[in-house]
Scaffold this motif. Structure first.
Motif, short mmCIF file in Angstrom:
data_model
loop_
_atom_site.label_atom_id
_atom_site.label_comp_id
_atom_site.label_asym_id
_atom_site.label_seq_id
_atom_site.Cartn_x
_atom_site.Cartn_y
_atom_site.Cartn_z
N CYS A 134 -5.96 14.13 21.30
CA CYS A 134 -6.28 14.95 20.12
C CYS A 134 -7.62 14.52 19.52
O CYS A 134 -7.89 13.34 19.35
CB CYS A 134 -5.17 14.80 19.09
N CYS A 183 -0.46 15.57 14.65
CA CYS A 183 -1.17 15.87 13.40
C CYS A 183 -1.28 17.37 13.15
O CYS A 183 -1.95 17.80 12.20
CB CYS A 183 -2.55 15.22 13.39
N HIS A 210 -3.75 11.45 19.61
CA HIS A 210 -2.45 11.59 20.28
C HIS A 210 -2.65 12.16 21.69
O HIS A 210 -3.39 13.11 21.88
CB HIS A 210 -1.55 12.53 19.46
N CYS A 231 -6.48 12.86 15.82
CA CYS A 231 -5.65 11.65 15.67
C CYS A 231 -5.53 10.82 16.95
O CYS A 231 -4.96 9.74 16.93
CB CYS A 231 -4.26 12.02 15.16
N CYS A 268 -1.57 19.79 18.86
CA CYS A 268 -1.20 18.38 18.77
C CYS A 268 0.07 18.24 17.93
O CYS A 268 0.05 18.52 16.73
CB CYS A 268 -2.31 17.56 18.14
ZN LIG Z 1 -3.61 15.08 16.52
#
Ligand SMILES: [Zn+2]
Length: 409
Positions: free
Chosen positions: A8, A54, A13, A11, A51
């Motif tokens: 992501c 987030c 991820h 964030c 994602c």
């Molecule tokens: Zn994210």
């Protein structure tokens, strides 16, 4: 980069979920010169993903900004009267709300040709524009808006802050979603903003994109598609807080954020966060039907255009904008359907649409040629363009509006 390798943008991820795959397409704003028609045209995968950590919808591919925003980048904002008026109102409200004077300092990121900052200059308020395109900075300087040609990030922000040039107001309109280093950009805003300063940030709202099937606003320059929930996560990571938030009709539905260094959200923010929670905007379920609706739109628009051609009608398009490139390339609307794309922007005239290579001609050609139908590519400017082409309509000319459902007006 494949979905399996991507993380992501906000964030970090690692497990992103597919929302919509638009295939491999040409760059939406790279209008071709006649000499480029026979050259290889660069194209890149275009897939929107979500994602689950987030809530940020984003595209996977990051095209090198030096390729995207080169010296030929054709977007001069002052060509839209609506945008000019939108910016002027925004500035007048802020001057009053924040009590800005000749001692204040206003910075705009992605300041384009200076059309927004010019409103501050007219009120004697010092400004600085920052934009990566030298030709746009030169145009801004010409109308009295000091500008530097840089990609904004932490480095530029810390340099300015080090010179004692922190800002009372930072404008960032339609740029946060376009920058490759999302966190670096927001960290830069935090560094450049005075302790009691305010950042005013606009971008298209992902909720309007999904609800109104605005799939054509997905293109390579546009990396992130924010909800209030997603941007709230991003800002907090950098010590910034979303304290007021308005929904605006511009660009098919946008958000205007008012961001400060203290956490004091107004009801506008808590209400939008609660609405998004109720809609499930933080789960993939909210985005699942979108792909199917986009396919339906493609089918319906193709049927409409082919049907008109079979009846012997002439069809052209209006507006050589990036969203128009996405639309004609995804739907597969070629020169067999459209005779030309008309546009007021002299920097685009004489060039060709990316991918489909349809010629771009002056807007006056619509009145001169009087085609039967005009496909309106920048459907967000429907009111303005229909008024501008009233003479064409009075003579029986029709517009086709492609989004959210193809229809004739
Ligand atoms: Zn994210």
């Amino acid at each position: 980069m494949s979905r399996n390798e991507a993380v992501c943008r906000s964030c970090g991820h690692p497990e992103l979920e597919s929302v919509l795959d638009l295939g491999t397409t040409a760059l939406a704003d790279r209008m071709l010169y006649p000499s480029q028609l026979d050259e290889h045209e660069p194209s890149f995968p275009l897939e929107a993903v979500f994602c689950p950590q987030c809530s940020l919808m984003q595209i996977l591919e990051t095209v090198d900004p030096a390729v995207l925003f080169d010296e030929d980048y054709p977007y001069f904002s002052s060509f839209s009267n609506y945008l000019l008026e939108h910016s002027r109102k925004n500035v007048l409200e802020l001057i009053e709300r924040r009590g800005l004077t000749g001692d204040s300092f206003v910075v705009e990121l992605a300041s384009n040709d200076g059309y927004l900052l010019k409103n501050y200059v007219d009120h004697g308020i010092p400004v600085l524009g920052i934009d990566p395109v030298p030709a746009l900075c030169a145009a801004a300087e010409k109308i009295g808006v000091p500008s530097v040609a840089e990609f904004f990030g932490s480095d530029v922000a810390e340099k300015l802050a080090g010179e004692g040039r922190q800002a009372d107001i930072i404008h960032a309109n339609n740029v946060l979603a376009h920058v490759a280093d999302t966190n670096g950009f927001v960290a830069g805003i935090a560094a450049l903003l005075k302790p009691d300063g305010m950042a005013v940030i606009e971008f298209p709202y992902v909720r309007d994109l999904i609800d109104h099937c605005e799939f054509d606003t997905i293109y390579h320059e546009h990396l992130c598609y924010f909800s209030v929930t997603a941007v709230d996560h991003l800002l907090r990571r950098h010590g910034l807080f979303l304290n007021d938030c308005w929904r605006l009709p511009i660009h098919g539905g946008s958000l205007r954020l008012f961001v400060e260094k203290t956490d004091a959200p107004l009801a506008s923010v808590t209400a939008l966060l609660a609405e998004e929670k109720a809609l499930g905007i933080d789960t993939i379920d909210y985005y699942r039907e979108f792909s199917r609706r986009v396919e339906g739109l493609k089918e319906n628009l193709t049927t409409l255009l082919r049907g008109l051609k079979d009846e012997g009608k002439t069809i052209v398009a209006y507006g050589a904008a990036a969203k128009g490139s996405t639309l004609i390339n995804y739907v597969g609307i070629g020169k067999d359907i459209l005779d030309f794309v008309a546009d007021k922007n002299v920097h685009k005239q004489g060039r060709f649409m990316p991918g489909q290579k349809i010629p771009i001609v002056p807007a006056e050609r619509i009145a001169a040629d009087q085609p039967d139908y005009v496909l309106l590519l920048p459907w967000n400017l429907e009111k303005e363009i229909l008024a501008q082409e009233q003479a064409f309509r009075d003579r029986g000319g029709k517009f086709i509006i492609p989004v959210p459902e193809p229809h004739v007006v």
